[in-house]
Scaffold this motif. Structure first.
Motif, PDB file in Angstrom:
ATOM      1  N   LEU A 179       0.431  10.548   1.410  1.00 25.17           N
ATOM      2  CA  LEU A 179      -0.061   9.739   2.204  1.00 25.17           C
ATOM      3  C   LEU A 179       0.988   8.522   2.263  1.00 25.17           C
ATOM      4  N   GLY A 180       1.572   8.131   0.947  1.00 26.88           N
ATOM      5  CA  GLY A 180       2.493   7.167   1.157  1.00 26.88           C
ATOM      6  C   GLY A 180       3.723   7.262   1.955  1.00 26.88           C
ATOM      7  N   ALA A 181       4.079   8.590   1.945  1.00 22.01           N
ATOM      8  CA  ALA A 181       5.395   9.080   2.730  1.00 22.01           C
ATOM      9  C   ALA A 181       5.008   9.070   4.088  1.00 22.01           C
ATOM     10  N   LEU A 182       3.739   9.257   4.241  1.00 21.57           N
ATOM     11  CA  LEU A 182       3.389   9.298   5.973  1.00 21.57           C
ATOM     12  C   LEU A 182       3.313   7.659   6.446  1.00 21.57           C
ATOM     13  N   LEU A 220       0.882  -1.130   0.117  1.00 17.04           N
ATOM     14  CA  LEU A 220      -0.045   0.035   0.029  1.00 17.04           C
ATOM     15  C   LEU A 220       0.731   1.277   0.075  1.00 17.04           C
ATOM     16  N   PHE A 221       1.818   1.306   0.799  1.00 14.10           N
ATOM     17  CA  PHE A 221       2.741   2.508   0.971  1.00 14.10           C
ATOM     18  C   PHE A 221       3.362   2.758  -0.248  1.00 14.10           C
ATOM     19  N   GLY A 222       4.008   1.578  -0.851  1.00 10.80           N
ATOM     20  CA  GLY A 222       4.877   1.609  -2.095  1.00 10.80           C
ATOM     21  C   GLY A 222       3.766   1.903  -3.360  1.00 10.80           C
ATOM     22  N   GLY A 223       2.558   1.501  -3.408  1.00 11.46           N
ATOM     23  CA  GLY A 223       1.703   1.791  -4.250  1.00 11.46           C
ATOM     24  C   GLY A 223       1.280   3.474  -4.288  1.00 11.46           C
ATOM     25  N   LEU A 224       1.145   3.812  -3.036  1.00  7.30           N
ATOM     26  CA  LEU A 224       0.776   5.460  -2.925  1.00  7.30           C
ATOM     27  C   LEU A 224       2.005   6.272  -3.368  1.00  7.30           C
ATOM     28  N   LEU A 225       3.213   5.734  -3.047  1.00  5.83           N
ATOM     29  CA  LEU A 225       4.420   6.423  -3.274  1.00  5.83           C
ATOM     30  C   LEU A 225       4.669   6.314  -4.893  1.00  5.83           C
ATOM     31  N   PHE A 226       4.335   5.366  -5.489  1.00  5.32           N
ATOM     32  CA  PHE A 226       4.373   4.975  -6.928  1.00  5.32           C
ATOM     33  C   PHE A 226       3.495   6.240  -7.718  1.00  5.32           C
ATOM     34  N   LEU A 227       2.018   6.164  -7.023  1.00  6.47           N
ATOM     35  CA  LEU A 227       1.152   7.014  -7.399  1.00  6.47           C
ATOM     36  C   LEU A 227       1.522   8.655  -7.292  1.00  6.47           C
ATOM     37  N   GLY A 228       2.343   8.721  -6.343  1.00 10.62           N
ATOM     38  CA  GLY A 228       2.730  10.100  -5.866  1.00 10.62           C
ATOM     39  C   GLY A 228       3.588  10.820  -7.296  1.00 10.62           C
ATOM     40  N   PHE A 229       4.087   9.801  -7.832  1.00  9.15           N
ATOM     41  CA  PHE A 229       4.759  10.590  -9.169  1.00  9.15           C
ATOM     42  C   PHE A 229       3.828  11.612  -9.900  1.00  9.15           C
ATOM     43  N   TRP A 230       2.608  11.308  -9.851  1.00  5.28           N
ATOM     44  CA  TRP A 230       1.684  12.036 -10.680  1.00  5.28           C
ATOM     45  C   TRP A 230       0.530  12.765  -9.768  1.00  5.28           C
ATOM     46  N   ASN A 231       0.480  12.319  -8.500  1.00  2.00           N
ATOM     47  CA  ASN A 231      -0.723  12.827  -7.687  1.00  2.00           C
ATOM     48  C   ASN A 231       0.238  13.149  -6.442  1.00  2.00           C
ATOM     49  N   LYS A 232       0.714  14.368  -6.047  1.00  2.00           N
ATOM     50  CA  LYS A 232       1.261  14.644  -4.780  1.00  2.00           C
ATOM     51  C   LYS A 232       0.779  14.247  -3.427  1.00  2.00           C
ATOM     52  N   LYS A 233      -0.728  14.492  -3.500  1.00  2.00           N
ATOM     53  CA  LYS A 233      -1.439  14.336  -2.405  1.00  2.00           C
ATOM     54  C   LYS A 233      -1.573  12.714  -2.124  1.00  2.00           C
ATOM     55  N   TYR A 269      11.991  13.173   3.565  1.00  2.00           N
ATOM     56  CA  TYR A 269      12.298  14.047   2.453  1.00  2.00           C
ATOM     57  C   TYR A 269      11.196  13.982   1.322  1.00  2.00           C
ATOM     58  N   LEU A 270      10.692  12.645   1.081  1.00  2.00           N
ATOM     59  CA  LEU A 270       9.731  12.786   0.145  1.00  2.00           C
ATOM     60  C   LEU A 270       8.337  13.348   0.794  1.00  2.00           C
ATOM     61  N   LEU A 271       8.087  13.187   2.067  1.00  2.00           N
ATOM     62  CA  LEU A 271       7.046  13.838   2.737  1.00  2.00           C
ATOM     63  C   LEU A 271       7.128  15.364   2.358  1.00  2.00           C
ATOM     64  N   ARG A 272       8.106  15.846   2.881  1.00  2.00           N
ATOM     65  CA  ARG A 272       8.596  17.351   2.893  1.00  2.00           C
ATOM     66  C   ARG A 272       8.255  17.898   1.491  1.00  2.00           C
ATOM     67  N   GLN A 273       8.856  17.274   0.533  1.00  2.00           N
ATOM     68  CA  GLN A 273       9.082  17.644  -0.837  1.00  2.00           C
ATOM     69  C   GLN A 273       7.445  17.808  -1.501  1.00  2.00           C
ATOM     70  N   ASP A 274       6.585  16.605  -0.924  1.00  2.00           N
ATOM     71  CA  ASP A 274       5.063  16.510  -1.557  1.00  2.00           C
ATOM     72  C   ASP A 274       4.366  17.551  -0.774  1.00  2.00           C
ATOM     73  N   VAL A 275       4.496  17.733   0.473  1.00  2.00           N
ATOM     74  CA  VAL A 275       3.700  18.979   0.994  1.00  2.00           C
ATOM     75  C   VAL A 275       4.030  20.190   0.171  1.00  2.00           C
ATOM     76  N   LEU A 276       5.334  20.549   0.143  1.00  2.00           N
ATOM     77  CA  LEU A 276       5.715  21.674  -0.538  1.00  2.00           C
ATOM     78  C   LEU A 276       5.127  21.748  -1.870  1.00  2.00           C
ATOM     79  N   ARG A 277       5.095  20.700  -2.647  1.00  2.00           N
ATOM     80  CA  ARG A 277       4.360  21.039  -3.910  1.00  2.00           C
ATOM     81  C   ARG A 277       2.915  20.767  -3.938  1.00  2.00           C
ATOM     82  N   ALA A 326       6.042   3.338   9.267  1.00  2.00           N
ATOM     83  CA  ALA A 326       6.893   1.908   8.915  1.00  2.00           C
ATOM     84  C   ALA A 326       8.280   1.970   9.606  1.00  2.00           C
ATOM     85  N   PHE A 327       8.813   2.962   9.165  1.00  2.00           N
ATOM     86  CA  PHE A 327      10.306   3.054   9.639  1.00  2.00           C
ATOM     87  C   PHE A 327      10.421   3.559  11.087  1.00  2.00           C
ATOM     88  N   VAL A 328       9.806   4.235  11.553  1.00  2.00           N
ATOM     89  CA  VAL A 328       9.725   4.542  13.194  1.00  2.00           C
ATOM     90  C   VAL A 328       9.451   3.228  13.741  1.00  2.00           C
TER      91      VAL A 328
END
Length: 175
Positions: A96-99, A79-92, A148-156, A104-106
């Protein structure tokens, strides 16, 4: 060194967003492969010491059982990987994927202080880590990439909203 720098520039190392896209693609691949492993018995057995000692994830065994917990993790990773993949086109969706990735890593990093035999007694203990802690320590870098990805997507998303709405622009200026 100037020669090497010039070659790297010609190869595109300074191309805009190269790091951003490379990090996103790397995370998608990591979640794809790590999620895939969760469907097999060998991985369910290998994760027992990690999940059992994880302060944020140990609840999964009583709720799902050993195989169910690894299935749950596999679905979450895909799910997280899929959301990150979709993040190439949809930053919102990327947000979700970055969150999810951050969580997961925490969750895995917090296992480190609780894992049995994590520090090599034969080398004097901490900071001499065993392979168990070394396996988890890589997640510190993956957490950094996720942030980093979370920050970049929120900025965008924020910049996009700013461009499309004067009211949102005013709110962003005040924050």
């Amino acid at each position: 060194m100037t020669f090497v720098t010039k070659i790297l520039v010609k190869l595109g190392i300074l191309r805009e967003d190269l790091d951003y896209h490379f990090f996103r693609a790397s995370m998608v691949i990591i979640f794809l492969f790590f999620g895939y492993q969760k469907w097999f018995g060998y991985e369910a057995q290998a994760l027992i010491p990690y999940i059992s000692n994880g302060p944020l994830i140990s609840w999964m065994y009583p709720v799902f059982g050993i195989r169910g917990a690894t299935y749950f993790l596999g679905v979450a990773e895909w799910l997280f990987g899929g959301l990150l993949f979709l993040g190439f086109w949809n930053k919102k969706l990327g947000i979700l994927g970055a969150l999810g990735s951050c969580f997961a890593f925490v969750s895995t990093i917090t296992i480190i202080p609780f894992i049995p035999n994590g520090w090599a007694a034969s080398a004097g203990g901490f900071p001499a880590m065993t392979e168990t802690v070394a396996f988890l320590l890589k997640d510190l870098v993956l957490l950094a990439v996720s942030v980093y990805l979370l920050r970049q997507d929120v900025l965008r998303v924020s910049l996009s909203a700013k461009e499309s709405s004067p009211a949102v622009a005013a709110q962003l200026r005040h924050n």
